[in-house]
Design a protein around this motif. Structure first.
Motif, PDB file in Angstrom:
ATOM      1  N   ASP A 186     -17.056  12.081 -18.785  1.00 50.98           N
ATOM      2  CA  ASP A 186     -16.596  11.004 -18.245  1.00 50.98           C
ATOM      3  C   ASP A 186     -16.608  10.710 -16.755  1.00 50.98           C
ATOM      4  OD1 ASP A 186     -14.795   9.154 -17.746  1.00 50.98           O
ATOM      5  OD2 ASP A 186     -13.016  10.431 -17.796  1.00 50.98           O
ATOM      6  N   PRO A 187     -17.390   9.942 -16.390  1.00 53.66           N
ATOM      7  CA  PRO A 187     -17.534   9.477 -14.727  1.00 53.66           C
ATOM      8  C   PRO A 187     -16.802   8.404 -14.759  1.00 53.66           C
ATOM      9  CG  PRO A 187     -19.431   8.274 -16.044  1.00 53.66           C
ATOM     10  CD  PRO A 187     -18.182   8.877 -17.207  1.00 53.66           C
ATOM     11  N   LEU A 188     -15.861   7.780 -15.496  1.00 53.90           N
ATOM     12  CA  LEU A 188     -14.989   6.566 -15.191  1.00 53.90           C
ATOM     13  C   LEU A 188     -13.551   6.773 -14.636  1.00 53.90           C
ATOM     14  CD1 LEU A 188     -15.765   4.876 -18.779  1.00 53.90           C
ATOM     15  CD2 LEU A 188     -16.934   4.391 -16.617  1.00 53.90           C
ATOM     16  N   GLY A 189     -13.165   7.837 -15.107  1.00 53.27           N
ATOM     17  CA  GLY A 189     -11.881   8.358 -14.621  1.00 53.27           C
ATOM     18  C   GLY A 189     -10.664   7.804 -15.731  1.00 53.27           C
ATOM     19  N   ASP A 190     -11.527   7.888 -17.059  1.00 49.79           N
ATOM     20  CA  ASP A 190     -10.744   7.537 -18.283  1.00 49.79           C
ATOM     21  C   ASP A 190     -10.438   8.620 -18.908  1.00 49.79           C
ATOM     22  OD1 ASP A 190      -9.791   5.240 -19.583  1.00 49.79           O
ATOM     23  OD2 ASP A 190     -11.590   4.953 -20.787  1.00 49.79           O
ATOM     24  N   SER A 191      -9.785   9.413 -18.414  1.00 48.88           N
ATOM     25  CA  SER A 191      -9.767  10.805 -19.202  1.00 48.88           C
ATOM     26  C   SER A 191      -8.901  10.633 -20.174  1.00 48.88           C
ATOM     27  CB  SER A 191      -9.235  11.863 -18.243  1.00 48.88           C
ATOM     28  OG  SER A 191      -8.472  11.561 -17.170  1.00 48.88           O
ATOM     29  N   LYS A 192      -7.646   9.844 -19.994  1.00 46.42           N
ATOM     30  CA  LYS A 192      -6.524   9.826 -21.296  1.00 46.42           C
ATOM     31  C   LYS A 192      -7.264   9.500 -22.715  1.00 46.42           C
ATOM     32  CE  LYS A 192      -2.060   8.922 -19.343  1.00 46.42           C
ATOM     33  NZ  LYS A 192      -1.145   7.735 -19.011  1.00 46.42           N
ATOM     34  N   LYS A 193      -7.865   8.408 -22.651  1.00 45.94           N
ATOM     35  CA  LYS A 193      -8.761   7.977 -23.861  1.00 45.94           C
ATOM     36  C   LYS A 193      -9.722   9.076 -24.325  1.00 45.94           C
ATOM     37  CE  LYS A 193      -9.967   3.642 -24.779  1.00 45.94           C
ATOM     38  NZ  LYS A 193     -10.291   2.259 -24.382  1.00 45.94           N
ATOM     39  N   SER A 194     -10.594   9.594 -23.391  1.00 48.42           N
ATOM     40  CA  SER A 194     -11.505  10.425 -23.681  1.00 48.42           C
ATOM     41  C   SER A 194     -11.096  11.809 -24.104  1.00 48.42           C
ATOM     42  CB  SER A 194     -12.294  10.814 -22.378  1.00 48.42           C
ATOM     43  OG  SER A 194     -13.070   9.806 -22.072  1.00 48.42           O
ATOM     44  N   TYR A 195      -9.919  12.269 -23.746  1.00 47.77           N
ATOM     45  CA  TYR A 195      -9.317  13.535 -24.220  1.00 47.77           C
ATOM     46  C   TYR A 195      -8.643  13.165 -25.610  1.00 47.77           C
ATOM     47  CZ  TYR A 195      -6.154  17.669 -24.168  1.00 47.77           C
ATOM     48  OH  TYR A 195      -5.473  18.760 -24.367  1.00 47.77           O
ATOM     49  N   SER A 196      -8.148  11.923 -25.851  1.00 49.67           N
ATOM     50  CA  SER A 196      -7.595  11.741 -27.230  1.00 49.67           C
ATOM     51  C   SER A 196      -8.779  11.918 -28.264  1.00 49.67           C
ATOM     52  CB  SER A 196      -6.994  10.579 -27.307  1.00 49.67           C
ATOM     53  OG  SER A 196      -7.870   9.414 -27.147  1.00 49.67           O
ATOM     54  N   LEU A 197     -10.069  11.635 -27.696  1.00 46.28           N
ATOM     55  CA  LEU A 197     -11.253  11.681 -28.930  1.00 46.28           C
ATOM     56  C   LEU A 197     -11.765  12.942 -29.156  1.00 46.28           C
ATOM     57  CD1 LEU A 197     -13.934   8.844 -28.007  1.00 46.28           C
ATOM     58  CD2 LEU A 197     -13.203   9.484 -30.263  1.00 46.28           C
ATOM     59  N   LEU A 198     -11.394  13.942 -28.362  1.00 48.87           N
ATOM     60  CA  LEU A 198     -12.110  15.246 -28.437  1.00 48.87           C
ATOM     61  C   LEU A 198     -11.857  15.890 -29.903  1.00 48.87           C
ATOM     62  CD1 LEU A 198     -11.489  17.058 -25.099  1.00 48.87           C
ATOM     63  CD2 LEU A 198     -13.730  16.122 -25.829  1.00 48.87           C
ATOM     64  N   ASN A 199     -12.688  16.459 -30.436  1.00 51.86           N
ATOM     65  CA  ASN A 199     -12.419  17.138 -31.715  1.00 51.86           C
ATOM     66  C   ASN A 199     -11.725  18.433 -31.403  1.00 51.86           C
ATOM     67  OD1 ASN A 199     -13.761  15.462 -33.601  1.00 51.86           O
ATOM     68  ND2 ASN A 199     -15.587  16.376 -33.150  1.00 51.86           N
ATOM     69  N   PRO A 200     -10.653  18.762 -32.188  1.00 43.83           N
ATOM     70  CA  PRO A 200     -10.016  19.839 -31.900  1.00 43.83           C
ATOM     71  C   PRO A 200     -10.853  21.159 -32.110  1.00 43.83           C
ATOM     72  CG  PRO A 200      -8.965  18.835 -33.805  1.00 43.83           C
ATOM     73  CD  PRO A 200     -10.173  18.063 -33.106  1.00 43.83           C
ATOM     74  N   ALA A 201     -10.385  22.524 -31.340  1.00 47.24           N
ATOM     75  CA  ALA A 201     -11.144  23.729 -31.407  1.00 47.24           C
ATOM     76  C   ALA A 201     -12.207  23.501 -30.724  1.00 47.24           C
ATOM     77  CB  ALA A 201     -11.242  24.180 -32.895  1.00 47.24           C
ATOM     78  N   VAL A 202     -13.313  22.526 -30.740  1.00 50.84           N
ATOM     79  CA  VAL A 202     -14.338  22.705 -29.892  1.00 50.84           C
ATOM     80  C   VAL A 202     -14.590  21.800 -28.856  1.00 50.84           C
ATOM     81  CG1 VAL A 202     -15.893  23.487 -31.988  1.00 50.84           C
ATOM     82  CG2 VAL A 202     -15.424  21.177 -31.620  1.00 50.84           C
ATOM     83  N   GLY A 203     -13.764  20.717 -28.690  1.00 51.93           N
ATOM     84  CA  GLY A 203     -13.716  19.583 -27.859  1.00 51.93           C
ATOM     85  C   GLY A 203     -13.677  19.731 -26.343  1.00 51.93           C
ATOM     86  N   ARG A 204     -14.787  19.529 -25.571  1.00 53.29           N
ATOM     87  CA  ARG A 204     -14.713  19.962 -24.243  1.00 53.29           C
ATOM     88  C   ARG A 204     -14.842  18.708 -23.286  1.00 53.29           C
ATOM     89  NH1 ARG A 204     -18.399  21.785 -28.004  1.00 53.29           N
ATOM     90  NH2 ARG A 204     -20.206  22.630 -26.896  1.00 53.29           N
ATOM     91  N   LEU A 205     -14.130  18.201 -22.519  1.00 56.83           N
ATOM     92  CA  LEU A 205     -14.419  16.966 -21.552  1.00 56.83           C
ATOM     93  C   LEU A 205     -14.705  17.263 -20.196  1.00 56.83           C
ATOM     94  CD1 LEU A 205     -13.641  14.242 -20.811  1.00 56.83           C
ATOM     95  CD2 LEU A 205     -11.323  14.704 -20.534  1.00 56.83           C
ATOM     96  N   VAL A 206     -15.741  16.781 -19.798  1.00 53.18           N
ATOM     97  CA  VAL A 206     -16.214  16.991 -18.408  1.00 53.18           C
ATOM     98  C   VAL A 206     -15.969  15.690 -17.626  1.00 53.18           C
ATOM     99  CG1 VAL A 206     -18.148  17.976 -17.107  1.00 53.18           C
ATOM    100  CG2 VAL A 206     -18.061  18.710 -19.311  1.00 53.18           C
ATOM    101  N   THR A 207     -15.268  15.880 -16.643  1.00 52.85           N
ATOM    102  CA  THR A 207     -15.003  14.609 -15.715  1.00 52.85           C
ATOM    103  C   THR A 207     -15.708  14.836 -14.634  1.00 52.85           C
ATOM    104  OG1 THR A 207     -13.150  15.608 -14.462  1.00 52.85           O
ATOM    105  CG2 THR A 207     -12.530  14.447 -16.595  1.00 52.85           C
TER     106      THR A 207
END
Ligand SMILES: NC(=O)c1ccc[n+]([C@@H]2O[C@H](COP(=O)([O-])OP(=O)(O)OC[C@H]3O[C@@H](n4cnc5c(N)ncnc54)[C@H](OP(=O)(O)O)[C@@H]3O)[C@@H](O)[C@H]2O)c1
Length: 366
Positions: free
Chosen positions: A235-256
């Motif tokens: 995520d280079p947008l600063g849209d972390s709320k939406k991105s975080y909501s999309l992560l699959n549980p247990a494996v999801g990793r968000l890189v801002t």
């Protein structure tokens, strides 16, 4: 004028170099090509005649006064260039005069002459053009570091790449392709979809007309519950709320790694940025990381990590697994137009700045 953070021991001569100077914060006309005394190469340093320099989103933000890491005004920015070594300082044996190199620098690359520590340069493969060379370091190192060192992409992962048609985006798509069975989703304007699909993006999404979260859940509706989101999001947008909501549980990793939405009116909002607490991360079974390559130039051990990554990337290029994607070249005199081109979102891949006198031939016999 600041040429580089590494210029503590730089001595200047009466010869002149040409640089793109951000004279003050503002629109495109604040960029001026100015002459400055040519620096003399110190111990452990090399001088490079720049043939092509890369333009990055950070430099647009620096011109606008929105980039906290920018040097004090007036300043010369630029993180990367390709060119020819014209002088080596005492104690340098890693490169020699005449070598074609790709150089990283914390600022000062938007100049026809650069002085950097010798270890900031890597040799350019034969047949790589200077424009290709200058388009690689920042975009590919950022994408490589996020995917391979931080998110540790695995076969079978799904990856969402925002700004997928931008410089980092096209690098990330190609790097995903080097790992088996990675499914790539990318947000980009519709006109760029054919290009990124061809490059390896399985699901281009037009964020201008579609909500990417809804769209991805729709694409994945037949997958088992818990797998309908995304495993890795860049995520280079600063849209972390939406991105975080999309992560699959247990494996999801968000890189801002950016905040580009702050530059554009309708989406400019700090309310899109999430705040994470260790407890909520634990409850959600999700991972969040941040990457800023510009903050890895010191200490030297981190820089050496970047160098190693750069060598891996060069090998991928030599093996034909990734290619450098140059969107358009502008001369230093047209630097304002180059900034405009990026801000108007016209580029697919990298925008290159060329010193007016530079010759961009891809041969190694210069
Ligand atoms: N943290 C780090 O170390 C690091 C390093 C490098 C870059 N970055 C960040 O990564 C991001 C991408 O950089 P880049 O150099 O690859 O960018 P770029 O080449 O300039 O990409 C620009 C493209 O992004 C798309 N875009 C989507 N939302 C946008 C917005 N709000 N404003 C402007 N363009 C938008 C546009 O394409 P469409 O028409 O398809 O939307 C535009 O053509 C930037 O945020 C940059 O700051 C961070």
């Amino acid at each position: 004028m600041n040429n580089s953070i590494f210029n503590r021991s730089v001595v200047y001569t009466t010869k002149k170099m040409k640089q793109i100077v951000i004279t003050k914060n503002g629109s495109y006309d604040v960029l001026k090509v100015k002459e400055s005394a040519d620096p003399v190469t110190g111990e452990g340093q090399i001088k490079i005649q720049v043939k092509a320099a890369g333009l990055n989103f950070a430099e647009i933000m620096a011109r606008q006064g929105l980039y906290p890491d920018a040097p004090p005004l007036p300043c010369v920015v630029g993180y990367e260039a390709a060119g020819i070594v014209t002088e080596v300082g005492q104690g340098v044996d890693s490169v020699k005069v005449g070598d074609r190199v790709i150089a990283l620098s914390k600022f000062g690359a938007h100049s026809d002459t650069m002085i950097i520590p010798h270890y900031m340069a890597v040799p350019m493969p034969e047949h790589m053009s200077f424009a290709e060379g200058a388009s690689i370091p920042v975009n590919f190192i950022t994408a490589y570091h996020m995917l391979f060192k931080v998110a540790r992409v695995q076969p079978g992962d799904s990856v969402l790449i925002h700004m997928a048609a931008g410089g980092v985006g096209v690098a990330a798509i190609q790097l995903c392709k080097t790992i088996k069975n990675v499914t790539v989703y990318g947000t980009a304007s519709a006109s760029k979809h054919d290009f990124i699909r061809e490059l390896g993006c399985h699901h281009p999404i037009d964020y201008n007309t579609k909500d990417y979260v809804k769209e991805i859940y729709e694409i994945n509706k037949d997958l088992p519950e818990g797998r309908r989101g995304i495993d890795i999001i860049l995520d280079p947008l600063g849209d972390s709320k939406k991105s975080y909501s999309l992560l699959n549980p247990a494996v999801g990793r968000l890189v801002t790694f950016g905040a580009s939405n702050f530059l554009s009116g309708s989406t400019r909002s700090i309310f899109n940025i999430a705040s994470f607490s260790p407890l909520s991360l634990m409850s959600d079974n999700k991972m969040v990381a941040g990457v800023n390559i510009g903050h890895m130039f010191q200490p030297e051990s981190l820089l050496h990590m970047l160098q190693e990554e750069m060598k891996d990337i060069m090998q991928l290029w030599v093996d034909g697994k990734v290619k450098a994607i140059v969107s358009k070249e502008f001369t230093f005199d047209d630097a304002g137009e180059a900034h405009r081109y990026m801000e108007e979102r016209k580029n697919i891949g990298k925008i290159i700045l060329v010193p007016t006198t530079a010759d961009l031939t891809p041969t190694s016999s210069q």
